[in-house]
Design a protein around this motif. Sequence first.
Motif, PDB file in Angstrom:
ATOM      1  N   ASP A 583       0.825  -1.207   0.000  1.00 19.75           N
ATOM      2  CA  ASP A 583       0.000   0.000   0.000  1.00 19.75           C
ATOM      3  C   ASP A 583       0.863   1.263   0.000  1.00 19.75           C
ATOM      4  O   ASP A 583       0.736   2.113  -0.880  1.00 19.75           O
ATOM      5  CB  ASP A 583      -0.914  -0.020   1.223  1.00 19.75           C
ATOM      6  N   ARG A 584       1.788   1.346   0.964  1.00 19.99           N
ATOM      7  CA  ARG A 584       2.530   2.590   1.110  1.00 19.99           C
ATOM      8  C   ARG A 584       3.567   2.804   0.010  1.00 19.99           C
ATOM      9  O   ARG A 584       3.755   3.927  -0.468  1.00 19.99           O
ATOM     10  CB  ARG A 584       3.218   2.607   2.480  1.00 19.99           C
ATOM     11  N   VAL A 585       4.257   1.703  -0.381  1.00 27.18           N
ATOM     12  CA  VAL A 585       5.310   1.863  -1.388  1.00 27.18           C
ATOM     13  C   VAL A 585       4.745   1.842  -2.801  1.00 27.18           C
ATOM     14  O   VAL A 585       4.942   2.771  -3.588  1.00 27.18           O
ATOM     15  CB  VAL A 585       6.391   0.763  -1.217  1.00 27.18           C
ATOM     16  N   LEU A 586       4.018   0.764  -3.142  1.00 25.64           N
ATOM     17  CA  LEU A 586       3.545   0.619  -4.515  1.00 25.64           C
ATOM     18  C   LEU A 586       2.395   1.559  -4.832  1.00 25.64           C
ATOM     19  O   LEU A 586       2.453   2.328  -5.796  1.00 25.64           O
ATOM     20  CB  LEU A 586       3.139  -0.834  -4.756  1.00 25.64           C
ATOM     21  N   LEU A 587       1.332   1.488  -4.013  1.00 22.96           N
ATOM     22  CA  LEU A 587       0.151   2.293  -4.335  1.00 22.96           C
ATOM     23  C   LEU A 587       0.361   3.757  -3.974  1.00 22.96           C
ATOM     24  O   LEU A 587       0.329   4.641  -4.833  1.00 22.96           O
ATOM     25  CB  LEU A 587      -1.074   1.725  -3.613  1.00 22.96           C
ATOM     26  N   ASP A 588       0.577   4.006  -2.640  1.00 24.98           N
ATOM     27  CA  ASP A 588       0.754   5.408  -2.242  1.00 24.98           C
ATOM     28  C   ASP A 588       1.998   6.021  -2.885  1.00 24.98           C
ATOM     29  O   ASP A 588       1.985   7.179  -3.314  1.00 24.98           O
ATOM     30  CB  ASP A 588       0.874   5.499  -0.718  1.00 24.98           C
ATOM     31  N   GLY A 589       3.090   5.211  -2.961  1.00 25.39           N
ATOM     32  CA  GLY A 589       4.312   5.749  -3.548  1.00 25.39           C
ATOM     33  C   GLY A 589       4.131   6.151  -4.999  1.00 25.39           C
ATOM     34  O   GLY A 589       4.570   7.214  -5.429  1.00 25.39           O
ATOM     35  N   THR A 590       3.459   5.292  -5.766  1.00 25.96           N
ATOM     36  CA  THR A 590       3.242   5.596  -7.184  1.00 25.96           C
ATOM     37  C   THR A 590       2.343   6.812  -7.366  1.00 25.96           C
ATOM     38  O   THR A 590       2.664   7.751  -8.117  1.00 25.96           O
ATOM     39  CB  THR A 590       2.622   4.382  -7.888  1.00 25.96           C
ATOM     40  N   LEU A 591       1.204   6.801  -6.656  1.00 26.88           N
ATOM     41  CA  LEU A 591       0.259   7.905  -6.819  1.00 26.88           C
ATOM     42  C   LEU A 591       0.834   9.217  -6.299  1.00 26.88           C
ATOM     43  O   LEU A 591       0.710  10.275  -6.947  1.00 26.88           O
ATOM     44  CB  LEU A 591      -1.051   7.566  -6.088  1.00 26.88           C
ATOM     45  N   ASN A 592       1.443   9.137  -5.113  1.00 24.84           N
ATOM     46  CA  ASN A 592       2.041  10.364  -4.569  1.00 24.84           C
ATOM     47  C   ASN A 592       3.203  10.849  -5.433  1.00 24.84           C
ATOM     48  O   ASN A 592       3.436  12.061  -5.583  1.00 24.84           O
ATOM     49  CB  ASN A 592       2.519  10.127  -3.132  1.00 24.84           C
ATOM     50  N   GLY A 593       3.961   9.893  -6.011  1.00 27.56           N
ATOM     51  CA  GLY A 593       5.061  10.281  -6.895  1.00 27.56           C
ATOM     52  C   GLY A 593       4.568  11.006  -8.139  1.00 27.56           C
ATOM     53  O   GLY A 593       5.139  12.016  -8.556  1.00 27.56           O
ATOM     54  N   LEU A 594       3.510  10.474  -8.741  1.00 29.81           N
ATOM     55  CA  LEU A 594       2.932  11.142  -9.911  1.00 29.81           C
ATOM     56  C   LEU A 594       2.400  12.521  -9.552  1.00 29.81           C
ATOM     57  O   LEU A 594       2.546  13.493 -10.313  1.00 29.81           O
ATOM     58  CB  LEU A 594       1.823  10.266 -10.499  1.00 29.81           C
TER      59      LEU A 594
END
Length: 635
Positions: A583-594
Amino acid sequence: MGAALFPHQLAAIVFLPLLGFLVTGTLGTAIGGCRLGERGAALVACAMPLAAFALAVHAVLALPPGPAGVVEPLYRWAEIGGLSLDVAFHLDRLGAVMLLVVTGVGSVIHIYATGYMHGDPSFGRFMAYLNLFLFFMLLLVLGRSMLVLFAGWEGVGLASYLLIGFWFDEPANAAAGRKAFITNRVGDAGFLLGMFLLWTGAGTLDLDVLNARFLAGPVAAVPAGLVALCLFIGATGKSAQIPLYVWLPDAMAGPTPVSALIHAATMVTAGVYLVARLHGVYAAAPDISALVATVGVVTAFLAATIALVQTDIKKVLAYSTVSQLGFMFLALGVGAYGVAIFHVVTHAFFKACLFLGAGSVIHALGGEQDIRRMGGLRTRVPVTFWTFAIATAAIAGIPGLAGFFSKDEILWYAFASASGGSTWRWALAAATAALTAFYMTRLLWLVFFGAPRLSAEAAAHVHESPFSMTGVLGVLALLSIAGGYLGIPHLLEPVVPLPAVQPARAALEHTLLYVSVALALGGVGLALALYARAPRLVEAVRGALRPLHALLEGKYFVDELYDRLLARPLVWLSERALLGIGDRVLLDGTLNGLGALAHRGAGWLGRVQNGSVQFYALLVLGGLVAVLGWGWRHG
């Protein structure tokens, strides 16, 4: 037998409580504007189960002789590969007994609830949930197909979650509801696997058809032992047997009518009913039947030992319920299916009376549940006392009362059945019967006898419950007296025959009967000797056996064991691995990174709009040069 059934009579029995739920739930709650009011909600919520009970009585009287019963098709649910799944209801003698218990005891609990829950701001919601629970239980009992039964099976799980956590503003109540729901889902996984095996191997889920096939001989395509084991896992969840019994004591968080409804006649007996209904499968799997008997008797004994030291009046009865369910599974495991259902019936009478009697005591004391703060109530709440005393004598196995007959038959077949009777199971069950008489007499004495130990607030509040509650207690007390004379096992013999008795043990029946009576009277006498005559000796024994008392008071620390072995690792896995990485790395990390990239890009582009005319002219000139250069190169 009387006249034939009315068209769709079984469907009417099932859906009347659902109608009550819809009416009470929409017009009798805050969402519906409280248009019914408390009296109107009580009238509708009680009228539907009573009407279902009346129709059930007529249906049972109209039931044709013989084991087949009647089938009432409703509609076709689905058709898969030429095989059909129908919604149909089936009523035979086994279903008739369960139907009368569910609608009859369920109706009086509804009536009791109108007095117990009087004045509660969510009265309409509570009564609606009771109706919903009864609808799903009737669906479970009358469903011909395992799929319909499973819909009811899951439905009572949902309704119990809503009822146990009814006062959800208290975190402990909400946690108890979640615990019941999740624990039952573990068992339901086994149920589903068993159902899938039956569907793939036998090509049908109709319970009467499946049972007849297994009784006729081995079904080559279906491993009877594996199916029996999977279904038993489901039964251990719903009927609170080792290892899935831990939810039931915590279910006391719900209002007392919930405890009576769930623990006496309905949800917790669903696993017993399932095994009895598919007794052909278990007859074809003797090893699993032996496992059922062993789990039942061990559960009965361990739960009884825990009940010895409980101080919450409802917790004593909760562990008593776990123990009595163990007796039922002991009977199922040795092939005495009709005897197990007999104990379901008598237990419904005296345990409902005990739970509702406990509710009357709690009502009288303004919410007090600790038996150490009671005492001397027999003259202050006489109706509650006498009905509670009768039900206590019944569960203790005092001769002549309902519990004596059903428990004695269980002990007899546990010893003498040719389908698994053994001396050690009988001995453990007999010891459990003696413990039952002891802890129930202890409970009766500490609540109603001796010097009052009430707080000043509780003492000022003591009063007898209203007739809506005491009248129900009176009815259940009478049934606790007379219920043993119904002869349920012989009534059910065309559907679930009694097992043969080992010839070498047949002559010992009367001897074991006397032993059973002696154990019951001995348990009662020992409790009176300790708590009435020598209370100081109780403290001395507790001190001498402090490690054992701590073990029992800690309920063998099974909850703590599950917490360390299951709950904490799962929490760690979800928070650190699944939640942390997934959740935090893949999902949140990807979305927050974008999002961060877009934000930075917008910041860079925003610098272009700086208000400088010279800068804008420079950009235009640069653009023209770039266009001319591109055109010259590709021209």
